[in-house]
Design an enzyme around this catalytic site. Sequence first.
Site, PDB file in Angstrom:
ATOM      1  CB  CYS A 168       3.688 -17.742  -7.365  1.00 37.33           C
ATOM      2  SG  CYS A 168       5.434 -17.529  -7.684  1.00 37.33           S
ATOM      3  NE  ARG A 179       7.000 -16.969 -12.223  1.00 35.28           N
ATOM      4  CZ  ARG A 179       5.827 -17.008 -11.656  1.00 35.28           C
ATOM      5  NH1 ARG A 179       5.559 -17.923 -10.769  1.00 35.28           N
ATOM      6  NH2 ARG A 179       4.909 -16.139 -11.976  1.00 35.28           N
ATOM      7  CG  ASP A 238       3.972  -9.351  -3.918  1.00 33.73           C
ATOM      8  OD1 ASP A 238       3.275 -10.339  -3.621  1.00 33.73           O
ATOM      9  OD2 ASP A 238       3.724  -8.610  -4.883  1.00 33.73           O
ATOM     10  NE  ARG A 287      -2.012 -15.356  -6.707  1.00 29.11           N
ATOM     11  CZ  ARG A 287      -0.923 -14.961  -7.362  1.00 29.11           C
ATOM     12  NH1 ARG A 287       0.021 -15.838  -7.662  1.00 29.11           N
ATOM     13  NH2 ARG A 287      -0.768 -13.713  -7.728  1.00 29.11           N
ATOM     14  CE  LYS A 297       6.349 -11.622 -10.908  1.00 30.34           C
ATOM     15  NZ  LYS A 297       5.174 -11.285 -10.096  1.00 30.34           N
ATOM     16  CG  ASN A 298       3.703  -7.939  -9.765  1.00 29.73           C
ATOM     17  OD1 ASN A 298       4.014  -8.931 -10.442  1.00 29.73           O
ATOM     18  ND2 ASN A 298       3.578  -7.982  -8.461  1.00 29.73           N
TER      19      ASN A 298
HETATM   20  N1  EPU Z   1      -9.101 -12.141  -5.195  1.00 30.67           N
HETATM   21  C1  EPU Z   1     -10.364 -12.684  -5.270  1.00 30.67           C
HETATM   22  N2  EPU Z   1     -10.973 -12.725  -6.500  1.00 30.67           N
HETATM   23  C2  EPU Z   1     -10.375 -12.252  -7.625  1.00 30.67           C
HETATM   24  C3  EPU Z   1      -9.082 -11.703  -7.538  1.00 30.67           C
HETATM   25  C4  EPU Z   1      -8.465 -11.662  -6.295  1.00 30.67           C
HETATM   26  O1  EPU Z   1     -10.922 -13.131  -4.281  1.00 30.67           O
HETATM   27  O2  EPU Z   1     -10.993 -12.307  -8.694  1.00 30.67           O
HETATM   28  C5  EPU Z   1      -8.431 -12.057  -3.877  1.00 30.67           C
HETATM   29  C6  EPU Z   1      -7.152 -12.885  -3.816  1.00 30.67           C
HETATM   30  O3  EPU Z   1      -7.406 -14.225  -3.473  1.00 30.67           O
HETATM   31  C7  EPU Z   1      -6.349 -12.146  -2.784  1.00 30.67           C
HETATM   32  C8  EPU Z   1      -6.753 -10.686  -3.006  1.00 30.67           C
HETATM   33  O4  EPU Z   1      -7.986 -10.729  -3.704  1.00 30.67           O
HETATM   34  O5  EPU Z   1      -6.743 -12.526  -1.490  1.00 30.67           O
HETATM   35  C9  EPU Z   1      -5.756  -9.855  -3.790  1.00 30.67           C
HETATM   36  O6  EPU Z   1      -5.436 -10.481  -5.022  1.00 30.67           O
HETATM   37  P1  EPU Z   1      -5.043  -9.666  -6.326  1.00 30.67           P
HETATM   38  O7  EPU Z   1      -6.035  -9.957  -7.391  1.00 30.67           O
HETATM   39  O8  EPU Z   1      -4.802  -8.252  -5.963  1.00 30.67           O
HETATM   40  O9  EPU Z   1      -3.697 -10.371  -6.729  1.00 30.67           O
HETATM   41  P2  EPU Z   1      -3.157 -10.608  -8.188  1.00 30.67           P
HETATM   42  O10 EPU Z   1      -3.579  -9.492  -9.067  1.00 30.67           O
HETATM   43  O11 EPU Z   1      -3.459 -11.984  -8.649  1.00 30.67           O
HETATM   44  C10 EPU Z   1      -0.978  -9.249  -7.867  1.00 30.67           C
HETATM   45  C11 EPU Z   1       0.493  -9.531  -7.987  1.00 30.67           C
HETATM   46  C12 EPU Z   1       0.932 -10.427  -6.837  1.00 30.67           C
HETATM   47  C13 EPU Z   1       0.588  -9.742  -5.524  1.00 30.67           C
HETATM   48  C14 EPU Z   1      -0.895  -9.381  -5.466  1.00 30.67           C
HETATM   49  C15 EPU Z   1      -1.277  -8.591  -4.239  1.00 30.67           C
HETATM   50  C16 EPU Z   1       0.778  -9.508 -10.375  1.00 30.67           C
HETATM   51  C17 EPU Z   1       1.048 -10.259 -11.614  1.00 30.67           C
HETATM   52  N3  EPU Z   1       0.725 -10.213  -9.245  1.00 30.67           N
HETATM   53  O12 EPU Z   1      -1.611 -10.521  -7.934  1.00 30.67           O
HETATM   54  O13 EPU Z   1       2.331 -10.538  -6.973  1.00 30.67           O
HETATM   55  O14 EPU Z   1       0.912 -10.602  -4.460  1.00 30.67           O
HETATM   56  O15 EPU Z   1      -1.246  -8.600  -6.627  1.00 30.67           O
HETATM   57  O16 EPU Z   1      -0.559  -7.398  -4.182  1.00 30.67           O
HETATM   58  O17 EPU Z   1       0.640  -8.294 -10.378  1.00 30.67           O
HETATM   59  C18 EPU Z   1       4.416 -11.554  -6.660  1.00 30.67           C
HETATM   60  O18 EPU Z   1       4.897 -10.607  -7.290  1.00 30.67           O
HETATM   61  O19 EPU Z   1       5.105 -12.400  -6.028  1.00 30.67           O
HETATM   62  C19 EPU Z   1       2.962 -11.711  -6.628  1.00 30.67           C
HETATM   63  C20 EPU Z   1       2.368 -12.833  -6.282  1.00 30.67           C
END
Ligand code: EPU
Length: 421
Positions: free
Chosen positions: A116, A396, A304, A121, A22-23
Amino acid sequence: MEKLMIRGGRPLRGTVQISGAKNSAVALVPAAILAESEVVLDNLPDISDVAVYSEILKELGADVIRDGDTMRINPSGLLSKPMPNGKVKLLRASYYLMGAMLGRFGEATIGLPGGCNFEPRPIDQHIKGFEALGATVTNDHGSIRISAKKLRGAKIYLDVASVGATINIMLAASRAEGLTLIENAAKEPEIIDVATLLNAMGAKIKGAGTETIRIEGVTQLHGCRHSIIPDRIQAGTYMIAAAATRGDVLIDNVIPKHLEAITAKLEEMGVEVIEMDESIRIIGKPEYNSIDVKALVYPGFATDLQSPMTTLLTQAKGASILTDYVYGTRFKHVPELTRMGANIRVEGRSAVIEGSKLNAAKVRAADLRAGAALVVAALTVEDGITEITNVEYIDRGYDRLVDNLRHLGADVWRESDPASS
Ligand code: EPU
């Protein structure tokens, strides 16, 4: 709306095929719009986030054809249109349209992403990256407007190793002029997958999967064919479900290296794990040890899988401690597991989980992985039927979940849920 009904108590047995990730998929589908001709994606998961994304691309003028696990995306007729509302609000990963549209058109207006919301975030690191590439970013009534006369390569240090920011910057920088360096980049396998697709489209990206990624911008990208990596989170969830039900399951079409952290933790609990080239067999045992788990960025234990792991730890003897260093408040599954008889105390970013027997209850999936935690819990319950509402969250991210679980011998079905319509 529908709910999931599970009559548990049956050990899962048999083989399950894992779909594409998915990701990765939610980044690769928008990445395709950077090309001038058709991109073909194979091994695409059948999940609602991908379906929504393909509708968004169609609204932008791309031709999108899905045939089984393959999607053909021809972005040649794509238009630069603002997307302030509508489908972009349904999914978190709509933020990848920012990097992709910026790379393609030098501008993007995208509504703040939904999806989610297990905790706030932020996307400040994405924005910092776009600004470093020369874009101006403004927040216009809940939409992010990004524009650049010319994107220029830059050195960008990420304050947190964010998956989304790393991918978004790669998307935009692949069409910038000159060299971009992303430092403290995220190292998740999905980042390598996106870089592999972009390179097949003609981009020049090196170092994906390490903490420094070098992107030499190019003026044009072309179509290609790419097969998506297996979903390590789905695989991990089935590993956990097999262990929790004391089953014996072969999880097929996986990359065992991507599953090292969950494999290590299951073994520490006393689960038998047999690794093969592209599959992993899980053999459950009657008793498990309590353990400590720390969710970290890759290659650490995936956040996750933290929620379904919480459920598995209720099946261990004694107290386990699970700490999430990525998302400190991702515990929406805990009150629902408590309704099912779990004894869990949340203290700061940790959950202290005492071994306990779970019982059937009516529970609600508060987000995708919280839903997965409840599915695993329901499968362990010996008497009665567990009802899980808000099943659309689970749709999802879990490809053919009901079919897969039935194939493994579980008694699972869906029913309409008039209460949530
Ligand atoms: N963060 C910041 N600022 C930013 C971006 C992130 O402070 O600009 C912080 C977040 O608050 C968090 C950490 O950095 O504490 C990591 O967040 P990340 O940006 O890596 O998460 P994401 O890219 O929004 C993806 C996956 C998530 C997964 C996270 C962590 C996708 C679409 N989503 O989210 O997947 O939990 O990486 O591995 O790739 C899921 O599949 O259920 C899911 C939520």
